[in-house]
Every structure is written in C-alpha cells, then in structure tokens.
Write a protein that holds these residues in place. Structure first.
Motif, PDB file in Angstrom:
ATOM      1  N   MET A   1     -23.433 -16.474  -3.015  1.00 13.19           N
ATOM      2  CA  MET A   1     -22.302 -15.481  -3.269  1.00 13.19           C
ATOM      3  C   MET A   1     -21.969 -14.648  -2.121  1.00 13.19           C
ATOM      4  N   GLN A   2     -20.690 -14.593  -1.686  1.00 13.56           N
ATOM      5  CA  GLN A   2     -20.518 -13.368  -0.680  1.00 13.56           C
ATOM      6  C   GLN A   2     -20.648 -11.909  -1.121  1.00 13.56           C
ATOM      7  N   ASN A   3     -21.320 -11.032  -0.363  1.00 15.97           N
ATOM      8  CA  ASN A   3     -21.450  -9.708  -0.866  1.00 15.97           C
ATOM      9  C   ASN A   3     -19.877  -8.922  -0.581  1.00 15.97           C
ATOM     10  N   THR A   4     -19.461  -9.419   0.674  1.00 22.50           N
ATOM     11  CA  THR A   4     -18.140  -8.645   0.710  1.00 22.50           C
ATOM     12  C   THR A   4     -16.983  -9.565   0.981  1.00 22.50           C
ATOM     13  N   ILE A   5     -15.863  -9.294   0.576  1.00 24.00           N
ATOM     14  CA  ILE A   5     -14.690 -10.065   0.754  1.00 24.00           C
ATOM     15  C   ILE A   5     -13.559  -9.423   1.374  1.00 24.00           C
ATOM     16  N   GLU A   6     -12.733 -10.130   1.848  1.00 25.14           N
ATOM     17  CA  GLU A   6     -11.337  -9.497   2.594  1.00 25.14           C
ATOM     18  C   GLU A   6     -10.391  -9.797   1.626  1.00 25.14           C
ATOM     19  N   PHE A   7      -9.568  -8.704   1.333  1.00 28.13           N
ATOM     20  CA  PHE A   7      -8.622  -8.681   0.278  1.00 28.13           C
ATOM     21  C   PHE A   7      -7.300  -8.220   0.838  1.00 28.13           C
ATOM     22  N   PHE A   8      -6.008  -8.689   0.233  1.00 30.35           N
ATOM     23  CA  PHE A   8      -4.869  -7.780   0.626  1.00 30.35           C
ATOM     24  C   PHE A   8      -4.322  -7.490  -0.549  1.00 30.35           C
ATOM     25  N   LYS A   9      -3.363  -6.500  -0.460  1.00 31.60           N
ATOM     26  CA  LYS A   9      -2.879  -5.750  -1.839  1.00 31.60           C
ATOM     27  C   LYS A   9      -1.338  -5.988  -1.403  1.00 31.60           C
ATOM     28  N   TYR A  10      -0.893  -6.512  -2.442  1.00 30.91           N
ATOM     29  CA  TYR A  10       0.741  -6.749  -2.399  1.00 30.91           C
ATOM     30  C   TYR A  10       1.566  -6.377  -3.715  1.00 30.91           C
ATOM     31  N   GLN A  11       2.726  -5.788  -3.419  1.00 31.90           N
ATOM     32  CA  GLN A  11       3.455  -5.407  -4.726  1.00 31.90           C
ATOM     33  C   GLN A  11       4.945  -6.044  -4.445  1.00 31.90           C
ATOM     34  N   GLY A  12       5.375  -6.502  -5.785  1.00 27.07           N
ATOM     35  CA  GLY A  12       6.569  -7.015  -5.875  1.00 27.07           C
ATOM     36  C   GLY A  12       7.566  -6.075  -6.889  1.00 27.07           C
ATOM     37  N   THR A  13       8.530  -5.330  -6.456  1.00 25.73           N
ATOM     38  CA  THR A  13       9.120  -4.183  -7.634  1.00 25.73           C
ATOM     39  C   THR A  13       8.061  -3.522  -8.260  1.00 25.73           C
ATOM     40  N   GLY A  14       6.971  -2.870  -7.458  1.00 26.74           N
ATOM     41  CA  GLY A  14       5.981  -2.094  -8.239  1.00 26.74           C
ATOM     42  C   GLY A  14       5.058  -2.790  -8.830  1.00 26.74           C
ATOM     43  N   ASN A  15       4.981  -4.113  -9.196  1.00 19.46           N
ATOM     44  CA  ASN A  15       4.161  -4.922  -9.810  1.00 19.46           C
ATOM     45  C   ASN A  15       3.319  -5.126  -8.840  1.00 19.46           C
ATOM     46  N   ASP A  16       1.756  -4.784  -9.039  1.00 17.29           N
ATOM     47  CA  ASP A  16       0.851  -4.742  -7.637  1.00 17.29           C
ATOM     48  C   ASP A  16      -0.473  -5.684  -8.086  1.00 17.29           C
ATOM     49  N   PHE A  17      -0.814  -6.406  -7.063  1.00 16.52           N
ATOM     50  CA  PHE A  17      -1.825  -7.487  -7.199  1.00 16.52           C
ATOM     51  C   PHE A  17      -2.711  -7.370  -5.843  1.00 16.52           C
ATOM     52  N   VAL A  18      -3.909  -7.583  -6.374  1.00 15.43           N
ATOM     53  CA  VAL A  18      -4.972  -8.080  -5.395  1.00 15.43           C
ATOM     54  C   VAL A  18      -4.973  -9.521  -4.988  1.00 15.43           C
ATOM     55  N   MET A  19      -4.670  -9.786  -3.731  1.00 14.43           N
ATOM     56  CA  MET A  19      -4.617 -11.408  -3.095  1.00 14.43           C
ATOM     57  C   MET A  19      -5.852 -11.466  -2.352  1.00 14.43           C
ATOM     58  N   ILE A  20      -6.331 -12.753  -2.850  1.00 15.02           N
ATOM     59  CA  ILE A  20      -7.549 -13.311  -1.978  1.00 15.02           C
ATOM     60  C   ILE A  20      -7.231 -14.810  -1.696  1.00 15.02           C
ATOM     61  N   ASP A  21      -7.577 -14.649  -0.296  1.00 14.21           N
ATOM     62  CA  ASP A  21      -7.509 -16.194   0.360  1.00 14.21           C
ATOM     63  C   ASP A  21      -8.845 -16.860  -0.170  1.00 14.21           C
ATOM     64  N   ASN A  22      -8.622 -17.969  -1.168  1.00 12.55           N
ATOM     65  CA  ASN A  22     -10.056 -18.639  -1.372  1.00 12.55           C
ATOM     66  C   ASN A  22      -9.685 -19.865  -1.114  1.00 12.55           C
ATOM     67  N   ARG A  23      -9.279 -20.159  -0.143  1.00 19.14           N
ATOM     68  CA  ARG A  23      -9.354 -21.830   0.187  1.00 19.14           C
ATOM     69  C   ARG A  23     -10.609 -22.333   0.494  1.00 19.14           C
ATOM     70  N   ASP A  24     -11.411 -21.417   0.691  1.00 27.10           N
ATOM     71  CA  ASP A  24     -13.204 -21.634   1.153  1.00 27.10           C
ATOM     72  C   ASP A  24     -13.760 -21.853  -0.188  1.00 27.10           C
ATOM     73  N   GLU A  25     -13.341 -21.479  -1.302  1.00 29.18           N
ATOM     74  CA  GLU A  25     -13.836 -21.414  -2.464  1.00 29.18           C
ATOM     75  C   GLU A  25     -15.206 -20.695  -2.885  1.00 29.18           C
ATOM     76  N   GLN A  26     -15.110 -19.500  -2.121  1.00 31.34           N
ATOM     77  CA  GLN A  26     -16.243 -18.812  -1.979  1.00 31.34           C
ATOM     78  C   GLN A  26     -16.393 -17.668  -3.128  1.00 31.34           C
ATOM     79  N   PHE A  27     -14.912 -17.312  -3.713  1.00 34.86           N
ATOM     80  CA  PHE A  27     -15.036 -16.166  -4.452  1.00 34.86           C
ATOM     81  C   PHE A  27     -15.550 -16.373  -5.844  1.00 34.86           C
ATOM     82  N   PRO A  28     -16.107 -15.554  -6.335  1.00 38.60           N
ATOM     83  CA  PRO A  28     -16.760 -15.396  -7.861  1.00 38.60           C
ATOM     84  C   PRO A  28     -16.154 -15.308  -8.949  1.00 38.60           C
ATOM     85  N   LYS A  29     -15.605 -16.171  -9.673  1.00 36.30           N
ATOM     86  CA  LYS A  29     -14.816 -16.005 -10.603  1.00 36.30           C
ATOM     87  C   LYS A  29     -15.185 -15.752 -11.978  1.00 36.30           C
ATOM     88  N   GLU A  30     -15.718 -14.460 -11.712  1.00 40.69           N
ATOM     89  CA  GLU A  30     -16.444 -13.668 -12.694  1.00 40.69           C
ATOM     90  C   GLU A  30     -15.591 -12.583 -13.554  1.00 40.69           C
TER      91      GLU A  30
END
Length: 258
Positions: A1-30
């Motif tokens: 499991m990766q210890n550190t991940i890169e993330f991006f923060k986006y908002q659409g009219t104040g609705n905000d989300f943590v975005m992660i590029d998981n094309r390598d499928e390394q993100f732990p879905k816990e």
C-alpha cells in the motif's frame, strides 16, 4: 500500500471533492481512510472523494464515495468536477464520455464551464404535493417560500430519517421559484448528513419538477455556492436529453500520508 498519495481538490458551485488519479489502482478503498481524507479537521476536507479510473469502453470511470466513506450513487457536481480533472490530466480535449455507477455519461468543457448529460428520468412521483424522483441518486423535492431563512438542516434531517426513507436514505431539496426561468434550491444530502452548498443531482431533480408540464426546456438554478443551469426535453412522463451545466475549478493539490 502506498504511504503517500497525491490528491487534487476541486469544487463545483461550492460542492467540494477530493480527487485522486487511480488509473494505477493503488488507492486503498477503505472506508476509514476515505472518511478521514474527507474530514475537514483531520484530513483534506470534502463533501466526497472521487477516484478517476480507467474504463474499457469510455475515456475514464468515476468511482464516488460520500464523506462518510461509503461508495454512493451518482453525484452531478462530482461528475462535473471529475470531467474538469480529466481535462487537466489531458485525457480529452473538449468532449468526452465516462462511466459512473448509473451508467454512461457524455460531457463537454468550454472555458471552465462543464456540461454533463444525466440519465433519463422515467417518472416523477407526486406524494401529496411533494415529489420523488431519481436523477442518478434518489431525491425528494418540496416547494417552500422564504428559502433564505428556511431551516434546511432541521427539516431535511426529519424527512431523510422519517420511516419512509430511514433505511435507504434520500436527498431532500427545498425549492423556491424566483421567476419563470429561475429557481433557488437548498439541499440536505444523505451520506454527508448535512446541507451542502450545492447538489448537482438535486439541482437537476428540482429543475425537472419545476419544468414538468411547462413548455420550457431549461431553467437557471441558484444554489448557495453559485449558479447552475439544467436543460431537459419532455416526452410524455419521461424526461430525456437532460444536461447539467456549471463551473468546476481546481482549488489546490498536495500530498498526504495515509
């Protein structure tokens, strides 16, 4: 499991989300990890977390989690933010298709304004003047007056936790007609269990109820976090060619230890 991940923060009219590029499928879905990342005090903070993954038939796949860590149904503003993120990653130029939990979506970007196609809506149930429909997520729509001063949390929480909706949950939208071509919407979201600044599927649901049996094909939707627009065509009881349009922006990016 990766210890550190890169993330991006986006908002659409104040609705905000943590975005992660998981094309390598390394993100732990816990659940615990996702919930912590969405925490506004102990994590990054967001109404939800979205993974961008590869898809065989479309440009990318959307995997959406509510801030409580549970995978959830379609999120309209999240979809718009993910399209902006995919554009930032050079996955497409100005038009794209992606898949989400409710199926295939088309999208386009023009000067930071993202327009995504929502699923068709077959029926709107009238519950004694209140309305129920599914725009990718289940919604309850009710019209009120003086929405600025309305107790959205208190009343939304009561409806969401009533006997009819307690188990599955429902998003509750309070709508005020401002003019013939504009409505004001405030939404209590399940999974977040609070009012959010905007809800894309909720704005869409509210717009469809407003447009029902009118000859109009679009309506402007004011939300706490800005302005959206919904386009739709009516075919009997069915709404088709439904599009949700509005801004989506990258706020910041960083790395975080899991």
């Amino acid at each position: 499991m990766q210890n550190t991940i890169e993330f991006f923060k986006y908002q659409g009219t104040g609705n905000d989300f943590v975005m992660i590029d998981n094309r390598d499928e390394q993100f732990p879905k816990e659940k615990e990890i996702i919930e912590k990342l969405c925490d506004r005090r102990f994590g990054i903070g967001g109404d939800g977390l979205i993974l961008l993954e590869t898809d065989e038939k479309t440009d990318f796949k959307m995997v959406y989690y509510n801030s409580d860590g549970n995978e959830s149904t379609m999120c309209g503003n999240g979809g718009r933010c993910l399209v902006a993120f995919a554009h930032f990653l050079d996955i497409f130029e100005d038009q794209t298709t992606f898949t989400a939990i409710d199926g295939l979506h088309e999208a386009q970007i023009n000067n930071g304004i993202i327009k995504i196609k929502m699923i068709d809506v077959d029926s709107i149930k009238n519950r004694e003047g209140n309305f129920e429909l599914n725009t990718g997520s289940p919604h309850y729509v009710t019209f009120v007056e003086m929405l600025n001063n309305y107790k959205v949390f208190e009343n939304g929480n009561k409806i969401r936790n009533s006997a009819s909706y307690r188990q599955e949950g429902i998003n509750v939208n309070f709508v005020e007609e401002i003019s013939a071509d504009q409505i004001f919407v405030r939404t209590y979201e399940r999974g977040v269990e609070d009012e959010t600044f905007s809800c894309g599927t909720g704005a869409t649901a509210s717009a469809l109820v407003f447009l029902k049996d009118k000859n109009e094909t679009s309506v402007n939707v004011k939300v706490l976090g800005g302005n959206l627009k919904v386009y739709a065509e009516q075919d009997g009881e069915t709404f088709k060619n439904i599009w949700l349009e509005g801004p989506a922006k990258q706020v910041f990016k960083g790395k975080i230890n899991l």
